[in-house]
Design a protein around this motif. Structure first.
Motif, PDB file in Angstrom:
ATOM      1  N   ARG A 465     -22.110  98.428  54.671  1.00 30.97           N
ATOM      2  CA  ARG A 465     -22.179  99.873  54.896  1.00 30.97           C
ATOM      3  C   ARG A 465     -20.853 100.551  54.584  1.00 30.97           C
ATOM      4  O   ARG A 465     -20.811 101.694  54.149  1.00 30.97           O
ATOM      5  CB  ARG A 465     -22.538 100.162  56.353  1.00 30.97           C
ATOM      6  N   ALA A 466     -19.774  99.818  54.837  1.00 29.71           N
ATOM      7  CA  ALA A 466     -18.446 100.439  54.696  1.00 29.71           C
ATOM      8  C   ALA A 466     -17.958 100.452  53.245  1.00 29.71           C
ATOM      9  O   ALA A 466     -16.964 101.105  52.948  1.00 29.71           O
ATOM     10  CB  ALA A 466     -17.448  99.692  55.572  1.00 29.71           C
ATOM     11  N   ILE A 467     -18.612  99.692  52.375  1.00 27.37           N
ATOM     12  CA  ILE A 467     -18.155  99.626  50.980  1.00 27.37           C
ATOM     13  C   ILE A 467     -19.180 100.368  50.119  1.00 27.37           C
ATOM     14  O   ILE A 467     -20.193  99.798  49.713  1.00 27.37           O
ATOM     15  CB  ILE A 467     -18.006  98.152  50.513  1.00 27.37           C
ATOM     16  N   PRO A 468     -18.937 101.637  49.852  1.00 29.17           N
ATOM     17  CA  PRO A 468     -19.947 102.425  49.137  1.00 29.17           C
ATOM     18  C   PRO A 468     -20.281 101.841  47.766  1.00 29.17           C
ATOM     19  O   PRO A 468     -21.408 101.978  47.299  1.00 29.17           O
ATOM     20  CB  PRO A 468     -19.293 103.807  48.997  1.00 29.17           C
ATOM     21  N   ALA A 469     -19.319 101.138  47.142  1.00 30.32           N
ATOM     22  CA  ALA A 469     -19.574 100.572  45.809  1.00 30.32           C
ATOM     23  C   ALA A 469     -20.805  99.667  45.838  1.00 30.32           C
ATOM     24  O   ALA A 469     -21.549  99.560  44.853  1.00 30.32           O
ATOM     25  CB  ALA A 469     -18.359  99.781  45.341  1.00 30.32           C
ATOM     26  N   LEU A 470     -21.056  99.014  46.985  1.00 30.95           N
ATOM     27  CA  LEU A 470     -22.185  98.082  47.055  1.00 30.95           C
ATOM     28  C   LEU A 470     -23.521  98.795  46.916  1.00 30.95           C
ATOM     29  O   LEU A 470     -24.531  98.187  46.581  1.00 30.95           O
ATOM     30  CB  LEU A 470     -22.130  97.303  48.365  1.00 30.95           C
ATOM     31  N   ARG A 471     -23.531 100.072  47.208  1.00 28.58           N
ATOM     32  CA  ARG A 471     -24.788 100.813  47.050  1.00 28.58           C
ATOM     33  C   ARG A 471     -24.831 101.562  45.733  1.00 28.58           C
ATOM     34  O   ARG A 471     -25.888 101.729  45.146  1.00 28.58           O
ATOM     35  CB  ARG A 471     -24.954 101.801  48.198  1.00 28.58           C
ATOM     36  N   THR A 472     -23.668 101.996  45.289  1.00 24.59           N
ATOM     37  CA  THR A 472     -23.697 102.977  44.202  1.00 24.59           C
ATOM     38  C   THR A 472     -23.120 102.483  42.881  1.00 24.59           C
ATOM     39  O   THR A 472     -23.515 102.962  41.820  1.00 24.59           O
ATOM     40  CB  THR A 472     -22.892 104.215  44.627  1.00 24.59           C
ATOM     41  N   ALA A 473     -22.180 101.535  42.912  1.00 23.81           N
ATOM     42  CA  ALA A 473     -21.425 101.226  41.682  1.00 23.81           C
ATOM     43  C   ALA A 473     -22.258 100.408  40.702  1.00 23.81           C
ATOM     44  O   ALA A 473     -23.150  99.664  41.107  1.00 23.81           O
ATOM     45  CB  ALA A 473     -20.158 100.470  42.050  1.00 23.81           C
ATOM     46  N   PRO A 474     -21.953 100.520  39.403  1.00 25.92           N
ATOM     47  CA  PRO A 474     -22.672  99.727  38.407  1.00 25.92           C
ATOM     48  C   PRO A 474     -22.461  98.227  38.627  1.00 25.92           C
ATOM     49  O   PRO A 474     -21.446  97.805  39.177  1.00 25.92           O
ATOM     50  CB  PRO A 474     -22.056 100.154  37.068  1.00 25.92           C
ATOM     51  N   PHE A 475     -23.430  97.472  38.176  1.00 31.07           N
ATOM     52  CA  PHE A 475     -23.448  96.024  38.377  1.00 31.07           C
ATOM     53  C   PHE A 475     -23.081  95.329  37.071  1.00 31.07           C
ATOM     54  O   PHE A 475     -23.551  95.704  36.006  1.00 31.07           O
ATOM     55  CB  PHE A 475     -24.872  95.628  38.784  1.00 31.07           C
ATOM     56  N   ARG A 476     -22.244  94.293  37.187  1.00 34.72           N
ATOM     57  CA  ARG A 476     -21.900  93.531  35.986  1.00 34.72           C
ATOM     58  C   ARG A 476     -21.552  92.101  36.385  1.00 34.72           C
ATOM     59  O   ARG A 476     -20.887  91.887  37.398  1.00 34.72           O
ATOM     60  CB  ARG A 476     -20.677  94.200  35.329  1.00 34.72           C
ATOM     61  N   PHE A 477     -22.027  91.121  35.587  1.00 31.81           N
ATOM     62  CA  PHE A 477     -21.577  89.745  35.806  1.00 31.81           C
ATOM     63  C   PHE A 477     -20.202  89.571  35.189  1.00 31.81           C
ATOM     64  O   PHE A 477     -19.923  90.124  34.127  1.00 31.81           O
ATOM     65  CB  PHE A 477     -22.527  88.749  35.114  1.00 31.81           C
ATOM     66  N   ARG A 478     -19.357  88.765  35.832  1.00 31.21           N
ATOM     67  CA  ARG A 478     -18.075  88.389  35.212  1.00 31.21           C
ATOM     68  C   ARG A 478     -18.140  86.896  34.960  1.00 31.21           C
ATOM     69  O   ARG A 478     -18.569  86.134  35.827  1.00 31.21           O
ATOM     70  CB  ARG A 478     -16.945  88.717  36.187  1.00 31.21           C
ATOM     71  N   PHE A 494     -14.385  95.988  43.106  1.00 36.36           N
ATOM     72  CA  PHE A 494     -15.082  95.079  44.026  1.00 36.36           C
ATOM     73  C   PHE A 494     -15.680  93.892  43.275  1.00 36.36           C
ATOM     74  O   PHE A 494     -16.357  94.041  42.254  1.00 36.36           O
ATOM     75  CB  PHE A 494     -16.214  95.826  44.748  1.00 36.36           C
ATOM     76  N   LEU A 495     -15.470  92.726  43.828  1.00 35.37           N
ATOM     77  CA  LEU A 495     -15.999  91.507  43.217  1.00 35.37           C
ATOM     78  C   LEU A 495     -16.638  90.629  44.296  1.00 35.37           C
ATOM     79  O   LEU A 495     -16.061  90.451  45.371  1.00 35.37           O
ATOM     80  CB  LEU A 495     -14.815  90.755  42.597  1.00 35.37           C
ATOM     81  N   CYS A 496     -17.826  90.077  44.004  1.00 27.66           N
ATOM     82  CA  CYS A 496     -18.434  89.054  44.871  1.00 27.66           C
ATOM     83  C   CYS A 496     -18.407  87.751  44.085  1.00 27.66           C
ATOM     84  O   CYS A 496     -18.967  87.675  42.990  1.00 27.66           O
ATOM     85  CB  CYS A 496     -19.870  89.442  45.221  1.00 27.66           C
ATOM     86  N   VAL A 497     -17.745  86.733  44.624  1.00 25.12           N
ATOM     87  CA  VAL A 497     -17.641  85.442  43.930  1.00 25.12           C
ATOM     88  C   VAL A 497     -18.383  84.396  44.751  1.00 25.12           C
ATOM     89  O   VAL A 497     -18.123  84.243  45.949  1.00 25.12           O
ATOM     90  CB  VAL A 497     -16.158  85.024  43.763  1.00 25.12           C
ATOM     91  N   VAL A 498     -19.339  83.710  44.132  1.00 26.15           N
ATOM     92  CA  VAL A 498     -20.114  82.681  44.833  1.00 26.15           C
ATOM     93  C   VAL A 498     -19.876  81.362  44.121  1.00 26.15           C
ATOM     94  O   VAL A 498     -20.176  81.216  42.933  1.00 26.15           O
ATOM     95  CB  VAL A 498     -21.626  83.004  44.820  1.00 26.15           C
ATOM     96  N   ASN A 499     -19.359  80.404  44.868  1.00 23.22           N
ATOM     97  CA  ASN A 499     -18.994  79.126  44.263  1.00 23.22           C
ATOM     98  C   ASN A 499     -20.117  78.108  44.452  1.00 23.22           C
ATOM     99  O   ASN A 499     -20.298  77.558  45.531  1.00 23.22           O
ATOM    100  CB  ASN A 499     -17.697  78.621  44.897  1.00 23.22           C
ATOM    101  N   LEU A 500     -20.869  77.862  43.401  1.00 25.97           N
ATOM    102  CA  LEU A 500     -21.950  76.880  43.472  1.00 25.97           C
ATOM    103  C   LEU A 500     -21.534  75.578  42.785  1.00 25.97           C
ATOM    104  O   LEU A 500     -22.368  74.705  42.546  1.00 25.97           O
ATOM    105  CB  LEU A 500     -23.221  77.445  42.831  1.00 25.97           C
ATOM    106  N   SER A 501     -20.259  75.464  42.471  1.00 28.95           N
ATOM    107  CA  SER A 501     -19.774  74.236  41.832  1.00 28.95           C
ATOM    108  C   SER A 501     -19.361  73.256  42.927  1.00 28.95           C
ATOM    109  O   SER A 501     -19.349  73.593  44.100  1.00 28.95           O
ATOM    110  CB  SER A 501     -18.580  74.550  40.932  1.00 28.95           C
ATOM    111  N   GLY A 502     -18.971  72.072  42.520  1.00 33.07           N
ATOM    112  CA  GLY A 502     -18.592  71.054  43.510  1.00 33.07           C
ATOM    113  C   GLY A 502     -17.117  71.106  43.886  1.00 33.07           C
ATOM    114  O   GLY A 502     -16.666  70.316  44.710  1.00 33.07           O
ATOM    115  N   SER A 503     -16.354  72.003  43.274  1.00 33.20           N
ATOM    116  CA  SER A 503     -14.920  72.033  43.595  1.00 33.20           C
ATOM    117  C   SER A 503     -14.448  73.465  43.875  1.00 33.20           C
ATOM    118  O   SER A 503     -15.124  74.422  43.497  1.00 33.20           O
ATOM    119  CB  SER A 503     -14.113  71.405  42.454  1.00 33.20           C
TER     120      SER A 503
END
Ligand code: NOJ
Length: 535
Positions: A465-478, A494-503
């Motif tokens: 709720r506190a990060i307006p970018a999460l509702r409004t900003a454009p989406f892009r994979f890096r 703003f960046l969301c990083v999800v580590n699905l690797s083993g390291s």
């Protein structure tokens, strides 16, 4: 258009909280704990069916669409609940079940009593058999044939349990009744509906055999050519429903439950003059694997964009094994949905919990609305070993006692105390037994503990709720983090990083970790973890 980016909490009313001590959740229990739901930081609730019902399928066998089952409460209590929820800033979605009624619905009772050829039978799908055999080869989703014979020899269609006869949606009276039922609840302030098996209403004229198609293809796939799933004519129903919803101020909304395999098929329900949203089951069934998840997200966004609709993101509900237990399987590259897919595969619940935490940050960072299933905020696992004599899901019986069905994700919530019934209600029991091992998982035990799943959910929802970018900003994979990491940018900062690797993965320098699902030490994000970072 609140629903475009809302977080919606699913209340499975039978198992949420019990106010009267009979061991079954009810409206009094829910009203009592609305503050808890609002305090999570969600925007709305979706309540599973509360209508009068013999409960042959947990309330998805409705015998009166315009009332409340006395075991759950009264219509007056339902109206009070809507008012109270609104006062707390929560919108309210109900669940409508248009494909079938209960066999105890007055229409069906009349149809059976009135005999062959009677107008009352035309509201359902009654047919003569083929000799002593059913009219065609269709199967019930819960196992066994989709037909049952009445005493005068005719058969009626039920895609689910025999206690759930399918309606005939070519009947104008059926259509009018449901449109008026929507109005009945909208007039009482209800903000929208979840539509049960939204893709099943229309059947191909002549009800032809499935033949080889039955064996050759998954149940829910057929791209418009199936005699009872996802037929073209169903869209006209939703165009009418949209007109009903749009006549209100503010307009009411819908979310479709439609198990179609292709996002392209799903987006057809979301054209501008049809439904607003639909559950994204592709995401729910995607394995915890970067490539699959990335492909799922790309396809979802593309197909929704094509029709101008807003996607939904959902990982659990009352029909599938809880995602903590699915993610607890190391061999999660095999898509899983049901408990039957999990049994026999060793579970590492700590791993499941780590992945659930990471998945929450991913889910909340995607553009669209999010559904949370009650209890996931407590870190509840699937109860995989309910005693056989406790199982009530019709799947158990209809499968000849081979498929344990969906009761394991429906066990009543643990609220407080250190032994069952864990504060579920004032009575001594719960309608499904709770595991004694849930003592550390009660809301009471977790509240105030910053390391708990509950406080983590609260914090993540607050942060969204506190990060307006999460509702409004454009989406892009890096893509600079490699193939086993999902990195999502929402706007430049703003960046969301999800580590699905083993390291471990090195987070970008000169950024601040706003929230992470596991400890980040020296800018390193551990495996099976996610972080929100801002510049
Ligand atoms: C989907 C519902 O979510 C499920 O619980 C029910 O058994 C079937 N539809 C039949 O109504």
């Amino acid at each position: 258009m609140w629903w475009r980016d809302a977080v919606i909490y699913q209340v499975y009313i039978r198992s949420f909280a019990d106010g009267n001590g009979d061991g079954l959740g009810d409206l009094a229990g829910l009203r009592d704990r609305l503050g808890y739901i609002a305090g999570l930081g969600v925007d709305a609730i979706w309540i599973n069916p509360w209508y009068p019902s013999p409960m042959a399928d947990g309330g998805y066998d409705v015998s009166d669409y315009r009332d409340v089952d006395p075991r759950f409460g009264t219509l007056a209590e339902a109206e009070a609940l809507v008012t109270e929820a609104h006062a707390l800033g929560l919108r309210v979605l109900l669940d409508i079940v248009p494909n079938h009624t209960s066999s105890a619905h007055p229409w069906f009772v009349e149809a059976v009593a009135s005999g062959r050829g009677s107008p009352a039978r035309e509201r359902y799908l009654f047919r003569p058999g083929r000799g002593s055999m059913p009219p065609n080869d269709w199967s019930s989703v819960f196992g066994g044939p989709a037909w049952t014979q009445v005493p005068d020899g005719e058969w009626y269609l039920h895609l689910f349990d025999p206690a759930q006869p399918d309606l005939n949606w070519d009947h104008p009276g059926v259509r009018a009744y449901f449109a008026e039922t929507l109005e009945f609840w909208f007039d009482r302030g209800v903000d929208g509906f979840r539509i049960d098996v939204a893709h099943s209403l229309i059947k191909e004229p002549g009800l032809p055999d499935l033949g080889a198609r039955a064996a050759a293809q998954p149940v829910f796939a057929h791209a418009g050519a199936h005699p009872h799933w996802d037929r073209e004519e169903v869209h006209e129903v939703y165009r009418e429903w949209r007109r009903v919803a749009d006549a209100y101020d503010p307009p009411r909304m819908f979310v479709a439950e439609a198990w179609v395999d292709e996002p392209e098929r799903l987006s057809r329900y979301l054209r501008p003059d049809e439904l607003h949203t639909a559950f994204n089951f592709l995401y729910l069934t995607a394995p915890w694997q970067a490539g699959d998840l990335r492909r799922t997200i790309v396809r979802t966004l593309a197909e929704h964009l094509a029709v101008g609709a807003s996607p939904t993101w959902v990982l659990s509900n009352h029909d599938v094994a809880r995602h903590l237990s699915r993610y607890a399987r190391r061999d999660q590259e095999i898509p899983t949905r049901q408990l039957a897919d999990l049994l026999g595969r060793p579970a590492d619940l700590e791993l499941g919990a780590r992945r659930v935490r990471a998945a929450l940050l991913l889910t909340l960072a995607l553009p669209g609305s999010v559904y949370l299933y009650q209890g996931e905020e407590l870190g509840l696992p699937e109860v995989e070993d309910l005693p056989e004599d406790a199982l009530v899901d019709p799947t158990w019986r209809r499968s000849g006692f081979t498929d344990r069905g969906r009761d394991g994700c429906r066990v009543p919530l643990p609220w407080s105390g250190d032994a069952p019934p864990f504060g579920f209600g004032p009575g001594p029991t719960t309608w499904l037994p709770q595991p004694a091992s849930w003592a550390p998982l009660t809301a009471e035990a977790q509240a105030g503990d910053p390391t708990s799943m509950l406080e983590y959910y609260r914090e993540a929802l607050r942060a969204r709720r506190a990060i307006p970018a999460l509702r409004t900003a454009p989406f892009r994979f890096r893509d600079e983090f490699g193939p086993d990491v999902i990195a999502i940018e929402r706007g430049p900062g703003f960046l969301c990083v999800v580590n699905l690797s083993g390291s471990p993965v090195l987070l970008p320098s000169r950024t601040t970790v706003r929230l992470s699902s596991a400890d980040v030490v020296g800018d390193l994000l551990p495996p099976d973890a996610a972080a929100w970072v801002t510049r």
